[in-house]
Design an enzyme around this catalytic site. Structure first.
Site, PDB file in Angstrom:
ATOM      1  CG  MET A  91     141.498 -68.667  44.040  1.00  0.00           C
ATOM      2  SD  MET A  91     143.263 -68.241  44.213  1.00  0.00           S
ATOM      3  CE  MET A  91     143.222 -67.391  45.799  1.00  0.00           C
ATOM      4  CG  ASN A 108     150.187 -71.816  42.686  1.00  0.00           C
ATOM      5  OD1 ASN A 108     149.199 -71.414  42.068  1.00  0.00           O
ATOM      6  ND2 ASN A 108     150.462 -71.403  43.916  1.00  0.00           N
ATOM      7  CG  HIS A 110     151.560 -67.366  46.559  1.00  0.00           C
ATOM      8  ND1 HIS A 110     150.278 -67.687  46.956  1.00  0.00           N
ATOM      9  CD2 HIS A 110     152.094 -66.606  47.536  1.00  0.00           C
ATOM     10  CE1 HIS A 110     150.047 -67.147  48.144  1.00  0.00           C
ATOM     11  NE2 HIS A 110     151.126 -66.487  48.521  1.00  0.00           N
TER      12      HIS A 110
END
Ligand code: GAR
Length: 203
Positions: A91, A108, A110
């Site tokens: 985060m 990443n 998401h």
């Protein structure tokens, strides 16, 4: 390809990747070299240890600039010489100090269909907006917030009877599948990038 994973919390995506790797179902990955957390209290750290993975806890110190932190971050992971770093619920925003040293090698996950609902708590943002469809995205990390080229996306329907937690849970189930698939694509180098488009060889 040697792979490292960054987390900040529960680590369910990390756990899914490690378990899939240990089952032999992530071709291209030769080793999960470490799991790194920027939070001491991240429950994912204990999970990684139980799965036999080396762990690193590296919180940012208050007096430290982002650049200084990212240099420490780089020094902590450099010895592992990983070709890929997977952000699985990490985060912290990663800036150019770290990114420039791992250019094109960081991905990443998401929990929304980007470019909708960037930033924190994307599932609740989507729920509150009243979307009928949301989902998850795995993308390369660049210097923009949740903005790098998209590798894979999976749509998840929002039902009228859903609570925000129901939607979050169904998205998370798909994240667990999507992340391992994306890791495998990137680790095997089965893609080319044309501008913003990631062309996949296996589809
Ligand atoms: C996941 O839903 C992941 O997509 C999200 O945090 C959660 C971590 O869960 N990441 C972001 O929102 C990044 N912008 P996990 O620790 O159980 O994998």
């Amino acid at each position: 390809m040697k792979t490292g994973i960054f987390i900040s919390g529960t680590g369910s995506n990390m756990e899914a990747v490690i378990k899939n790797f240990q089952k032999g179902s992530i071709p291209g990955v030769s080793e999960i070299s470490f799991v790194l957390s920027d939070k001491k209290s991240a429950p994912g750290i204990e999970k990684a240890q139980k799965l036999g993975i080396h762990t690193i806890v590296l919180p940012k110190m208050k007096e430290e600039s982002r650049e200084e932190y990212e240099i420490r971050l780089f020094e902590a992971v450099r010895p592992f010489d990983t070709g890929l770093i997977v952000l699985a619920g990490f985060m912290k925003i990663i800036g150019s100090t770290f990114l420039s040293r791992y250019k094109g090698k960081i991905i990443n996950i998401h929990p929304s269909l980007l470019p909708s609902f960037k930033g924190v708590d994307a599932q609740t943002q989507a729920f509150d907006y009243g979307v009928k469809i949301s989902g998850c995205t795995v993308h390369f990390v660049d210097e923009t917030l949740d903005g790098g080229p998209v590798i894979l996306q999976k749509a998840v329907e929002r039902y009228d009877s859903d609570t925000a937690d129901d939607l979050k849970h169904r998205i998370l189930e798909q994240e667990h599948r999507l992340l391992s698939e994306a890791v495998s694509i990137v680790a095997q180098g089965k893609y080319t990038i044309k501008g913003r488009l990631v062309l996949l060889e296996r589809r």
